[in-house]
Design a protein around this motif. Structure first.
Motif, PDB file in Angstrom:
ATOM      1  N   PRO A  53       0.821  -1.216   0.000  1.00  0.00           N
ATOM      2  CA  PRO A  53       0.000   0.000   0.000  1.00  0.00           C
ATOM      3  C   PRO A  53       0.850   1.259   0.000  1.00  0.00           C
ATOM      4  O   PRO A  53       1.999   1.235   0.442  1.00  0.00           O
ATOM      5  CB  PRO A  53      -0.811  -0.119   1.294  1.00  0.00           C
ATOM      6  CG  PRO A  53      -0.059  -1.060   2.151  1.00  0.00           C
ATOM      7  CD  PRO A  53       0.761  -1.936   1.254  1.00  0.00           C
ATOM      8  N   GLY A  54       0.289   2.333  -0.512  1.00  0.00           N
ATOM      9  CA  GLY A  54       0.988   3.613  -0.510  1.00  0.00           C
ATOM     10  C   GLY A  54       1.813   3.811  -1.760  1.00  0.00           C
ATOM     11  O   GLY A  54       1.595   3.155  -2.778  1.00  0.00           O
ATOM     12  N   LEU A  55       2.777   4.722  -1.655  1.00  0.00           N
ATOM     13  CA  LEU A  55       3.583   5.109  -2.803  1.00  0.00           C
ATOM     14  C   LEU A  55       4.753   4.146  -2.966  1.00  0.00           C
ATOM     15  O   LEU A  55       5.522   3.931  -2.045  1.00  0.00           O
ATOM     16  CB  LEU A  55       4.092   6.538  -2.609  1.00  0.00           C
ATOM     17  CG  LEU A  55       4.589   7.262  -3.855  1.00  0.00           C
ATOM     18  CD1 LEU A  55       3.453   7.536  -4.820  1.00  0.00           C
ATOM     19  CD2 LEU A  55       5.269   8.566  -3.475  1.00  0.00           C
ATOM     20  N   VAL A  56       4.868   3.563  -4.149  1.00  0.00           N
ATOM     21  CA  VAL A  56       5.933   2.604  -4.423  1.00  0.00           C
ATOM     22  C   VAL A  56       6.688   3.078  -5.653  1.00  0.00           C
ATOM     23  O   VAL A  56       6.082   3.350  -6.700  1.00  0.00           O
ATOM     24  CB  VAL A  56       5.351   1.191  -4.701  1.00  0.00           C
ATOM     25  CG1 VAL A  56       6.470   0.202  -5.003  1.00  0.00           C
ATOM     26  CG2 VAL A  56       4.501   0.709  -3.536  1.00  0.00           C
ATOM     27  N   LYS A  57       8.011   3.153  -5.549  1.00  0.00           N
ATOM     28  CA  LYS A  57       8.819   3.598  -6.683  1.00  0.00           C
ATOM     29  C   LYS A  57       8.928   2.474  -7.699  1.00  0.00           C
ATOM     30  O   LYS A  57       9.250   1.342  -7.359  1.00  0.00           O
ATOM     31  CB  LYS A  57      10.212   4.013  -6.191  1.00  0.00           C
ATOM     32  CG  LYS A  57      10.943   4.829  -7.212  1.00  0.00           C
ATOM     33  CD  LYS A  57      12.179   5.512  -6.650  1.00  0.00           C
ATOM     34  CE  LYS A  57      12.825   6.185  -7.844  1.00  0.00           C
ATOM     35  NZ  LYS A  57      13.437   7.407  -7.644  1.00  0.00           N
ATOM     36  N   THR A  58       8.637   2.777  -8.967  1.00  0.00           N
ATOM     37  CA  THR A  58       8.690   1.731  -9.985  1.00  0.00           C
ATOM     38  C   THR A  58       9.707   2.037 -11.066  1.00  0.00           C
ATOM     39  O   THR A  58       9.997   1.193 -11.910  1.00  0.00           O
ATOM     40  CB  THR A  58       7.307   1.552 -10.656  1.00  0.00           C
ATOM     41  OG1 THR A  58       6.867   2.834 -11.114  1.00  0.00           O
ATOM     42  CG2 THR A  58       6.291   0.982  -9.700  1.00  0.00           C
ATOM     43  N   GLY A  59      10.254   3.253 -11.058  1.00  0.00           N
ATOM     44  CA  GLY A  59      11.228   3.599 -12.083  1.00  0.00           C
ATOM     45  C   GLY A  59      11.756   4.989 -11.849  1.00  0.00           C
ATOM     46  O   GLY A  59      11.514   5.579 -10.790  1.00  0.00           O
ATOM     47  N   ASP A  60      12.461   5.505 -12.852  1.00  0.00           N
ATOM     48  CA  ASP A  60      13.031   6.834 -12.751  1.00  0.00           C
ATOM     49  C   ASP A  60      11.895   7.861 -12.722  1.00  0.00           C
ATOM     50  O   ASP A  60      11.249   8.090 -13.741  1.00  0.00           O
ATOM     51  CB  ASP A  60      13.945   7.077 -13.957  1.00  0.00           C
ATOM     52  CG  ASP A  60      14.961   8.160 -13.658  1.00  0.00           C
ATOM     53  OD1 ASP A  60      15.208   8.432 -12.466  1.00  0.00           O
ATOM     54  OD2 ASP A  60      15.488   8.739 -14.629  1.00  0.00           O
ATOM     55  N   ASN A  61      11.651   8.420 -11.548  1.00  0.00           N
ATOM     56  CA  ASN A  61      10.577   9.414 -11.402  1.00  0.00           C
ATOM     57  C   ASN A  61       9.184   8.832 -11.633  1.00  0.00           C
ATOM     58  O   ASN A  61       8.236   9.547 -11.875  1.00  0.00           O
ATOM     59  CB  ASN A  61      10.820  10.584 -12.364  1.00  0.00           C
ATOM     60  CG  ASN A  61      10.456  11.905 -11.722  1.00  0.00           C
ATOM     61  OD1 ASN A  61      10.357  12.004 -10.510  1.00  0.00           O
ATOM     62  ND2 ASN A  61      10.242  12.910 -12.534  1.00  0.00           N
ATOM     63  N   ILE A  79      -0.540  11.014   1.936  1.00  0.00           N
ATOM     64  CA  ILE A  79       0.455  10.585   0.951  1.00  0.00           C
ATOM     65  C   ILE A  79       1.329  11.755   0.548  1.00  0.00           C
ATOM     66  O   ILE A  79       0.821  12.854   0.285  1.00  0.00           O
ATOM     67  CB  ILE A  79      -0.236   9.975  -0.293  1.00  0.00           C
ATOM     68  CG1 ILE A  79      -1.093   8.778   0.111  1.00  0.00           C
ATOM     69  CG2 ILE A  79       0.780   9.571  -1.338  1.00  0.00           C
ATOM     70  CD1 ILE A  79      -2.527   8.913  -0.243  1.00  0.00           C
ATOM     71  N   GLU A  80       2.635  11.495   0.486  1.00  0.00           N
ATOM     72  CA  GLU A  80       3.562  12.527   0.025  1.00  0.00           C
ATOM     73  C   GLU A  80       4.150  12.104  -1.303  1.00  0.00           C
ATOM     74  O   GLU A  80       4.656  10.989  -1.441  1.00  0.00           O
ATOM     75  CB  GLU A  80       4.676  12.721   1.058  1.00  0.00           C
ATOM     76  CG  GLU A  80       4.774  14.170   1.508  1.00  0.00           C
ATOM     77  CD  GLU A  80       5.906  14.377   2.514  1.00  0.00           C
ATOM     78  OE1 GLU A  80       5.587  14.707   3.650  1.00  0.00           O
ATOM     79  OE2 GLU A  80       7.067  14.195   2.112  1.00  0.00           O
ATOM     80  N   ILE A  81       4.059  12.994  -2.287  1.00  0.00           N
ATOM     81  CA  ILE A  81       4.543  12.678  -3.628  1.00  0.00           C
ATOM     82  C   ILE A  81       5.591  13.704  -4.029  1.00  0.00           C
ATOM     83  O   ILE A  81       5.365  14.910  -3.886  1.00  0.00           O
ATOM     84  CB  ILE A  81       3.363  12.695  -4.633  1.00  0.00           C
ATOM     85  CG1 ILE A  81       2.347  11.592  -4.285  1.00  0.00           C
ATOM     86  CG2 ILE A  81       3.847  12.543  -6.073  1.00  0.00           C
ATOM     87  CD1 ILE A  81       1.085  11.642  -5.113  1.00  0.00           C
ATOM     88  N   PRO A  82       6.743  13.244  -4.532  1.00  0.00           N
ATOM     89  CA  PRO A  82       7.745  14.218  -4.996  1.00  0.00           C
ATOM     90  C   PRO A  82       7.250  14.946  -6.247  1.00  0.00           C
ATOM     91  O   PRO A  82       6.624  14.335  -7.117  1.00  0.00           O
ATOM     92  CB  PRO A  82       8.972  13.366  -5.319  1.00  0.00           C
ATOM     93  CG  PRO A  82       8.622  11.958  -5.067  1.00  0.00           C
ATOM     94  CD  PRO A  82       7.188  11.858  -4.669  1.00  0.00           C
ATOM     95  N   LYS A  83       7.532  16.235  -6.299  1.00  0.00           N
ATOM     96  CA  LYS A  83       7.112  17.056  -7.439  1.00  0.00           C
ATOM     97  C   LYS A  83       7.665  16.505  -8.754  1.00  0.00           C
ATOM     98  O   LYS A  83       8.820  16.116  -8.816  1.00  0.00           O
ATOM     99  CB  LYS A  83       7.605  18.490  -7.220  1.00  0.00           C
ATOM    100  CG  LYS A  83       7.173  19.462  -8.273  1.00  0.00           C
ATOM    101  CD  LYS A  83       7.836  20.808  -8.049  1.00  0.00           C
ATOM    102  CE  LYS A  83       7.713  21.639  -9.304  1.00  0.00           C
ATOM    103  NZ  LYS A  83       8.535  22.843  -9.218  1.00  0.00           N
ATOM    104  N   GLY A  84       6.835  16.479  -9.771  1.00  0.00           N
ATOM    105  CA  GLY A  84       7.253  15.989 -11.079  1.00  0.00           C
ATOM    106  C   GLY A  84       7.097  14.498 -11.256  1.00  0.00           C
ATOM    107  O   GLY A  84       7.360  13.965 -12.338  1.00  0.00           O
ATOM    108  N   ALA A  85       6.666  13.810 -10.225  1.00  0.00           N
ATOM    109  CA  ALA A  85       6.545  12.363 -10.302  1.00  0.00           C
ATOM    110  C   ALA A  85       5.352  11.957 -11.155  1.00  0.00           C
ATOM    111  O   ALA A  85       4.294  12.575 -11.102  1.00  0.00           O
ATOM    112  CB  ALA A  85       6.395  11.776  -8.900  1.00  0.00           C
ATOM    113  N   LYS A  86       5.588  10.908 -11.951  1.00  0.00           N
ATOM    114  CA  LYS A  86       4.494  10.333 -12.736  1.00  0.00           C
ATOM    115  C   LYS A  86       3.927   9.180 -11.918  1.00  0.00           C
ATOM    116  O   LYS A  86       4.619   8.191 -11.657  1.00  0.00           O
ATOM    117  CB  LYS A  86       5.043   9.839 -14.070  1.00  0.00           C
ATOM    118  CG  LYS A  86       3.981   9.372 -15.031  1.00  0.00           C
ATOM    119  CD  LYS A  86       4.630   8.883 -16.310  1.00  0.00           C
ATOM    120  CE  LYS A  86       3.638   8.174 -17.204  1.00  0.00           C
ATOM    121  NZ  LYS A  86       4.332   7.435 -18.267  1.00  0.00           N
TER     122      LYS A  86
END
Ligand code: CUA
Length: 151
Positions: A53-61, A79-86
């Protein structure tokens, strides 16, 4: 003879309407979310992608945001999302039909038990967004909120 002209005119009108609807749907990015993937509502927590659950990194950005919806909460709901993230958002319900709307964006999905609904969005601006359930789901409907912070 006149009937034929009117008939042609009628069909032409219909065609124009359909084209306008189709074009506006694409232009505004409001096409209905896909709901092709099925899932067992009783085993949501063990089934990918909801076993993470939550935000999981799957690739570059690139990220996946997996949110389990149930009466009456979004899990997780902060939820915290880095700016510019897809971000590809996956939602499913454990019980009844809910809504998943991120106020101020074009994210607005139905959340159905048994299905995974998905939408992809790039968050280009920092800020805070409120997550809402926009489908009446019972006594606690109005308490179903969450927050996305783009930092
Ligand atoms: Cu969940 Cu309204």
């Amino acid at each position: 003879k006149y009937e034929k002209i009117w008939l042609t005119f009628g069909i032409a009108c219909l065609f124009v309407f359909l084209t306008v609807i189709g074009v506006s749907a694409f232009a505004e990015g409001k096409q209905p979310p896909s709901c092709l993937t099925t899932i067992d509502p009783e085993k949501v927590d063990q089934t990918p992608p909801f076993n993470k659950p939550g935000l999981v990194k799957t690739g570059d950005n690139e990220y996946q945001l997996n949110i389990v919806v149930s009466a009456f909460a979004f899990t997780p709901n902060q939820i915290e999302i880095p700016k510019g993230a897809k971000v590809t958002i996956n939602v499913t319900s454990k019980d009844v039909i809910h809504g998943f709307e991120v106020a101020g964006t074009n994210i607005n999905m139905m959340v159905e038990p048994g299905y995974i609904n998905t939408i992809t969005k790039t968050f280009n601006q920092t800020g805070e967004y409120t997550i809402l359930c926009n489908e009446y789901c019972g006594a606690g409907h109005h308490m179903m909120t969450g927050r996305i912070k783009v930092v």
